[in-house]
Design a protein around this motif. Structure first.
Motif, mmCIF file in Angstrom:
data_model
loop_
_atom_site.group_PDB
_atom_site.id
_atom_site.type_symbol
_atom_site.label_atom_id
_atom_site.label_comp_id
_atom_site.label_asym_id
_atom_site.label_seq_id
_atom_site.Cartn_x
_atom_site.Cartn_y
_atom_site.Cartn_z
ATOM 1 N N PRO A 1 0.809 -1.237 0.000
ATOM 2 C CA PRO A 1 0.000 0.000 0.000
ATOM 3 C C PRO A 1 0.837 1.279 0.000
ATOM 4 O O PRO A 1 0.343 2.332 -0.410
ATOM 5 N N ASP B 1 -8.716 -2.957 -0.933
ATOM 6 C CA ASP B 1 -8.164 -1.850 -0.144
ATOM 7 C C ASP B 1 -7.408 -0.858 -1.030
ATOM 8 O O ASP B 1 -7.575 0.354 -0.905
ATOM 9 N N LEU B 2 -6.582 -1.381 -1.928
ATOM 10 C CA LEU B 2 -5.816 -0.488 -2.812
ATOM 11 C C LEU B 2 -6.758 0.320 -3.706
ATOM 12 O O LEU B 2 -6.499 1.487 -3.995
ATOM 13 N N ASP C 1 -10.035 1.071 -2.982
ATOM 14 C CA ASP C 1 -10.872 1.981 -2.200
ATOM 15 C C ASP C 1 -10.087 3.148 -1.620
ATOM 16 O O ASP C 1 -10.617 4.244 -1.452
ATOM 17 N N ARG C 2 -8.824 2.923 -1.289
ATOM 18 C CA ARG C 2 -7.996 3.977 -0.695
ATOM 19 C C ARG C 2 -7.069 4.610 -1.724
ATOM 20 O O ARG C 2 -6.188 5.388 -1.381
ATOM 21 N N GLY C 3 -7.281 4.286 -2.978
ATOM 22 C CA GLY C 3 -6.387 4.785 -4.006
ATOM 23 C C GLY C 3 -6.877 6.077 -4.642
ATOM 24 O O GLY C 3 -8.068 6.381 -4.610
ATOM 25 N N ASP C 4 -5.947 6.825 -5.221
ATOM 26 C CA ASP C 4 -6.356 7.978 -6.020
ATOM 27 C C ASP C 4 -6.747 7.461 -7.416
ATOM 28 O O ASP C 4 -6.799 6.251 -7.646
ATOM 29 N N GLU D 1 -4.169 5.046 -8.893
ATOM 30 C CA GLU D 1 -4.079 3.748 -8.212
ATOM 31 C C GLU D 1 -5.278 2.869 -8.565
ATOM 32 O O GLU D 1 -5.141 1.665 -8.801
ATOM 33 N N ARG D 2 -6.440 3.473 -8.598
ATOM 34 C CA ARG D 2 -7.630 2.690 -8.944
ATOM 35 C C ARG D 2 -7.522 2.163 -10.375
ATOM 36 O O ARG D 2 -7.895 1.027 -10.662
#
Lengths: 283, 293
Positions: free
Chosen positions: A35, A91-92, A94-97, A100-101
């Motif tokens: 992450p 997680d990557l 949902d919490r990514g910009d 990242e998504r």
């Protein structure tokens, strides 16, 4: 597993390749670091597009020209120590910009279909971010493969497929980039696409250029009328798609309309389609 | 004139402010993570706030042509809250690597408690680990003592002064910060703290080098145009264009470029605006024609 490292090294800088080597070691030794590595990938590995071409690995098919060096690096880091946990992917994402998504969604195309596949394709559908719709649904056979490999069991059945295909039409992304998707064409999808087209036409808005091409794959009530109308459309894209659609239907009772249009059609590409369709009838 | 507004909480401002900023020459803003006027009670609200700073708020700025950057951190006021403080620290490493994050902040001291000091120090360590500069919020109460304590903690951590911005300064604190080699920040408010006139006096006395001015505009009584208004006072006081450019562009961009994620040459002009774009399907428009210029 899909291998793209050769294309990465051809497109990336030597510094980016060296960084990826180090990041792969870190990810393999300590997956908890992924992450923290993930947001760095675009600025370290670059955003250069790979050379285009279809690449396959088992049931996986991807068009590499849509992948960027960071997308390849993302997949490589995720799989540094095997198939990544579903929780990590979620997680990557949902919490990514945005970047990242995009990388997570591109990676799905090369990974086994699991519940996280359905979950993230559902996010793509819900959030309506065009770059994510493209990354999640296009340039690979993920939609067709997910249905082939279980569909409903991973939360992506035919209803979800239809809604995502309708989303492609809604945000105007090309059908051809959804590799193999039309193997799962169905009358309900055609009804939905025709409904959207009618609604757009009534509002004087742009209609998806692939509408006629898609509905011909699974005709339903109104399909033939729409295709025949499309044959006289003033927009070349719609006319071409209608000609292709009618050629696909391959119906003797419709061939007179193809002949009539061929006599007046000036665009070589559309003439080619019409001529092939008419010759088919002559055999 | 091009302005980098180095401390503004656009999360709590309206689109009129973005329009006015762009009109007055602000081409880039730095939004430090801060508190929201009332205590957050779970780490999840920080996660969503951080995501907004790198997501929707960045998009909103871009829809007015403005480049948007941010700093991430656990603000000193909420550092005292044991319901969230350690969880936020644990969250920060991944957010400190996001592309538009160019520093750690606002961190520092507020009530000047031991807990604040502990998490301030922890975040200085994080800044070093992620190769980022730090934006320090200095206390509004018992300011000189708190200011000195902030300096002591930075010194104890061995963090390089060139990467330190001590914000919310005044005529008293400048006497300390000038000798440290750090950057001196001043928040210009309409009624309290520094006024444009007081700021100009400080600049006349201490010069432009390593000085940074900001509006620190938030949800309180504040004015996002305080930097352009200070520039107007500077012109009246005889500062030339090069000095003004250094203060409102060269200095803040040099400071925040130290992390390697902000290229001043790439952000010197407003972005082209395409109102047809959306962020996760959401537009800033409310029925307007997206094609209208």
């Amino acid at each position: 597993m899909l291998a793209l490292r050769d294309l990465f090294d051809a497109a990336a800088t030597p510094e980016a390749s060296a960084w990826l080597d180090g990041a792969l070691r870190t990810a393999a030794e300590d997956p908890q670091r992924i992450p923290v590595l993930f947001p760095q990938i675009p600025r370290r590995a670059g955003r250069q597009y790979l050379a285009g071409g279809l690449r396959e690995a088992g049931a996986v098919r991807v068009e590499t020209g849509a992948w960027r060096t960071c997308d390849v690096a993302g997949l490589a880091i995720l799989t540094a120590s095997g198939i990544p946990a579903e929780e990590l992917l979620a997680d990557l994402h949902d919490r990514g910009d945005l970047e990242e998504r995009t990388m997570v969604l591109r990676a799905l195309a090369a990974l086994p279909t699991r519940p996280v596949t359905g979950r993230l394709l559902g996010e793509v559908q819900r959030t309506n971010q065009v770059v994510h719709v493209a990354a999640g649904a296009l340039d690979s056979n993920i939609l067709a493969r997910t249905l082939d490999e279980g569909g409903d069991a991973v939360g992506f059945g035919i209803d979800e497929f239809n809604r995502l295909m309708l989303k492609l039409a809604f945000v105007d992304l090309p059908l051809a980039r959804a590799i193999d998707a039309m193997r799962h064409a169905n009358a309900e999808l055609s009804r939905m696409l025709q409904g959207l087209a009618t609604e757009r036409e009534a509002a004087g808005r742009k209609v998806w250029h692939d509408t006629n091409r898609a509905i011909a794959c699974a005709p339903t009530e109104g399909t033939v009328a729409r295709l025949l109308g499309g044959l006289e459309h003033g927009d070349d894209h719609h006319r071409l798609a209608a000609a292709e659609g009618l050629a696909r239907l391959d119906r003797d009772d419709l061939r007179q309309f193809l002949r009539e249009r061929l006599a007046r059609e000036n665009l070589p590409r559309i003439r080619d389609v019409l001529e092939r369709a008419v010759k088919t009838a002559a055999r | 004139m091009r302005i980098f507004e180095p401390h503004i909480h656009m999360f709590s401002r309206i689109t009129d402010d973005y329009e006015a900023l762009a009109k007055e020459g602000v081409v880039a803003v730095l939004e430090p993570a801060f508190w929201l006027g009332q205590a957050r009670t779970s780490v999840g609200t920080f996660v969503d706030y951080f995501d907004t700073l790198i997501g929707w708020e960045r998009f909103r700025a871009q829809q007015f042509g403005i480049h948007h950057f941010c700093t991430m951190g656990l603000n000193p006021r909420e550092a005292n809250d044991d319901r969230i403080n350690q969880d936020v620290i644990d969250l920060l490493p991944r957010y400190l690597e996001k592309d538009s994050v160019v520093g750690v902040g606002e961190i520092g001291l507020d009530d000047q408690t031991k807990t604040e000091e502990k998490f301030f120090a922890a975040q200085i360590e994080l800044a070093a680990a992620h190769d980022l500069p730090i934006l320090i919020h200095t206390p509004h109460r018992d300011k000189m003592k708190g200011f000195q304590r902030c300096i002591d903690i930075v010194r104890e951590q061995g963090f390089p002064w060139e990467r330190v911005l001590l914000d919310h300064g005044n005529e008293e604190t400048i006497k300390i910060t000038r000798d440290l080699g750090c950057w001196s920040g001043f928040s210009i408010y309409p009624n309290t703290k520094m006024s444009p006139e007081r700021m100009v006096q400080i600049l006349l006395e201490h010069g432009i080098d390593h000085m940074i001015v900001n509006s620190a505009a938030d949800w309180g009584v504040s004015d996002p145009l305080m930097v352009p208004k200070t520039v107007a006072r500077m012109r009246e006081a005889g500062f030339d264009g090069a000095q003004i450019d250094q203060l409102v562009w060269g200095n803040p961009t040099s400071f925040f470029a130290q992390g390697g994620r902000l290229d001043p040459a790439a952000i010197g002009e407003l972005l082209p605006v395409d109102r047809r774009e959306t962020f996760t399907g959401n537009s800033i428009l409310r029925g307007q024609d997206p094609n209208a210029k």
